[in-house]
Design an enzyme around this catalytic site. Structure first.
Site, PDB file in Angstrom:
ATOM      1  N   LYS A 129      44.825 -25.296 -76.945  1.00 16.57           N
ATOM      2  CA  LYS A 129      44.037 -24.582 -75.946  1.00 16.57           C
ATOM      3  C   LYS A 129      43.153 -25.552 -75.164  1.00 16.57           C
ATOM      4  CE  LYS A 129      40.835 -20.592 -75.919  1.00 16.57           C
ATOM      5  NZ  LYS A 129      40.201 -19.591 -76.812  1.00 16.57           N
ATOM      6  N   SER A 204      40.468 -14.942 -75.029  1.00 14.48           N
ATOM      7  CA  SER A 204      40.610 -16.080 -74.138  1.00 14.48           C
ATOM      8  C   SER A 204      41.779 -16.996 -74.469  1.00 14.48           C
ATOM      9  CB  SER A 204      39.312 -16.906 -74.159  1.00 14.48           C
ATOM     10  OG  SER A 204      39.102 -17.480 -75.440  1.00 14.48           O
ATOM     11  N   SER A 228      39.032 -13.542 -79.159  1.00 15.63           N
ATOM     12  CA  SER A 228      39.893 -14.418 -78.363  1.00 15.63           C
ATOM     13  C   SER A 228      41.145 -14.908 -79.066  1.00 15.63           C
ATOM     14  CB  SER A 228      39.094 -15.632 -77.874  1.00 15.63           C
ATOM     15  OG  SER A 228      38.130 -15.244 -76.933  1.00 15.63           O
TER      16      SER A 228
END
Length: 546
Positions: A129, A204, A228
């Site tokens: 990420k 997210s 997330s």
């Protein structure tokens, strides 16, 4: 240069880095909404490469150890599929395949010479990420002004994975600031759901989840402050865990609002199996290496015996704030019947406090500085707030609070935790075993998915960030939304006491979600992550057998 020009150049740089041999004809797939079959049907991957990308992380390592596969071959297959995925759903913010190739070649050379694997992730291609620090690679947190920020060191978690033999070759998208349940930013654009590109990928960690769903990587180390990890995993039909936050080292990770530590970030895998989930979570628990890491508690990973006898599970259908859509309720009821048919026990569980008060406390805690870190970062280039962040400000406000008010928030959080603990302990009065429930099952979100820019209620996940209870996401196999089983709840009257329930209710149409997978959330007690994983594994075996 304007923020739009910076964003356009950044997106083009990622796309241009993809080798020509892995490029798709965009016109051919522009009208598709379900793109999950494209990697298999586009003709770019060989049959052998398709078989490789069907492997879990543990299976990749086993094939390498048995010399049926090399690290380079694994990277070539997953790298090609990652390139395809990005062109379909816009999930990457950095592509450094050549670096990954050098890592893979070194692993193959070492294994050939010594016959020993570097570690439990030897040769596994792992996407990271945006949020993670990788030495020399950009970390933007979805902000235009941070386009050129490149840390000089790996974060603690990245170092753990690198030492375990993981091969890094790309980084995935996240929303502006990370505080959104959809993955969209002015810098990287919108990441799409591969099951229905008109729906949100979740956030997210949406870039992570869609890449795992499209099998561009078998596993990702995702992050979670309010849902997330879990929401993107749920919207993409995947396995995931948000571990107890204090168990995972987080040194060297990016965070614009890093001074807020009352509700702590957690890190955990999004993947395709409970076996990968358990192995990866054990690895990133990182004991004893984390004994001097100030961001975690050095807790050894426990060996938990396989569960024998009857499970007792608490069922929380809704939180009295936002009523879940019919298919979400049906998935929970299906799980209840499946458990009871196998001889386990399910009892009703109600949250022992006002969950609307809890989520207000949660957001007041997140933004004690009144969004100052986010807003000042945006001002550097003049980029606007994304709609999801604007919605949060409208609902929860934007006020810098005093030290006394901050202390009061901590008192409220402690009271919520004490009440929830007591309610869990009190389930001894409900179970036939006379012991508290082994876990709770509940929704991950009030819907199986959402249209882009819909104002999504976080409460079903953020509650467990506030409490710091670990939770697992389990797919419900062969479960699809349909009008016959999931008609509109026309008799339900939405609550007027919050701004989420009515829009959520009015949104629901079965046909909108017909391609979406379904999942449940399984919740355990703090620092009992190992026990939660064992309980979830039993439930997973039952759900997959149906």
């Amino acid at each position: 240069m304007s923020w739009k020009a910076i964003a356009k150049a950044a997106q083009a740089e990622v796309l241009d880095a993809i080798p020509t041999k892995w490029k798709l004809d965009p016109a051919k797939y522009r009208t598709l909404t379900d793109v999950t079959s494209v990697p298999r049907e586009c003709g770019i991957l060989s049959d052998a490469q398709l078989s490789i990308t069907d492997l879990t992380a543990l299976e990749v390592v086993k094939r390498i150890e048995s010399r049926e596969l090399t690290a380079v071959q694994a990277l070539e297959a997953f790298g090609a599929r990652t390139a395809i995925a990005h062109q379909l759903v816009n999930c990457l913010m950095d592509w450094f395949y050549e670096d990954g190739l050098r890592q893979a070649e070194e692993l193959d050379k070492s294994f050939k010479a010594t016959g020993k694997l570097k570690g439990p992730l030897h040769g596994v291609p792992v996407a990271l990420k945006d949020f993670h620090f990788v030495a020399g690679r950009p970390t933007t947190t979805g902000y235009v002004s941070r386009r050129d920020f490149r840390p000089e060191h790996d974060s603690a978690l990245v170092k753990t994975l690198r030492d375990a033999g993981a091969v890094f070759y790309c980084k995935t998208t996240m929303p502006q600031s990370g505080m959104a349940i959809e993955t969209v930013s002015n810098l990287w654009g919108r990441t799409l759901n591969p099951y229905n590109t008109a729906l949100s990928a979740g956030g997210s960690s949406g870039g992570d989840a869609v890449l795992v769903a499209l099998k561009g990587t078998p596993i990702t180390p995702s992050t979670d402050l309010g849902g997330s990890i879990r929401v993107p995993a749920a919207f993409n039909g995947l396995y995931a865990i948000r571990p107890t936050s204090d168990r995972i080292p987080k040194g060297g990770m990016d965070n614009i609002n890093s001074g807020q530590i009352s509700i702590k970030l957690s890190c955990g895998p999004i993947c395709h199996s409970m076996e990968d989930l358990e192995s990866f979570t054990k690895l990133i628990n990182a004991y004893p290496e984390n004994q001097n890491d100030p961001t975690s508690v050095p807790v050894p990973w426990k060996t938990v015996k396989p569960i024998e006898g009857k499970l007792t599970i608490g069922l929380m259908k809704w939180d009295k704030v936002v009523m879940p859509h019919p298919p979400v309720i049906r998935a929970l009821e299906h799980t209840k019947r499946t458990l009871e048919k196998a001889g386990h026990e399910v009892v009703e569980f109600d949250v022992p406090f006002d969950c609307w008060d809890a989520i207000q406390t949660t957001f007041d805690t997140y933004y004690q500085s009144g969004h100052s870190g986010t807003l000042s970062t945006l001002e550097a280039t003049g980029e606007p707030l994304i709609p999801a962040f604007e919605d949060l400000i409208k609902v929860f406000g934007s006020k810098e609070i005093s030290a006394a008010e901050s202390q009061q928030l901590n008192v409220k959080a402690r009271i919520f935790r004490e009440k929830f603990r007591d309610a869990w302990d009190a389930t001894t009065k409900l179970t036939s075993t006379g012991r508290p429930v082994d876990a709770l099952i509940c929704p991950t979100a009030p819907a199986v998915g959402y249209p882009h820019d819909f104002n999504v209620y976080w409460g079903y996940t953020s509650l467990f960030n506030l409490l710091d209870y670990p939770s697992v996401i389990l797919p419900v196999a062969n479960f699809k939304v349909n009008p016959q089983d999931d008609p509109v709840a026309s008799n339900y009257k939405p609550l007027e006491t919050n701004p989420y329930d009515k829009p959520n209710h009015e949104l629901y149409k079965p046909e909108l979600f017909s391609s979406q997978p379904s999942t449940i959330q399984v919740v355990g007690r703090p620092f009992q992550d190992e026990e939660l994983i064992k309980v979830s594994s039993v439930m997973d075996d039952l759900l997959r057998a149906m």
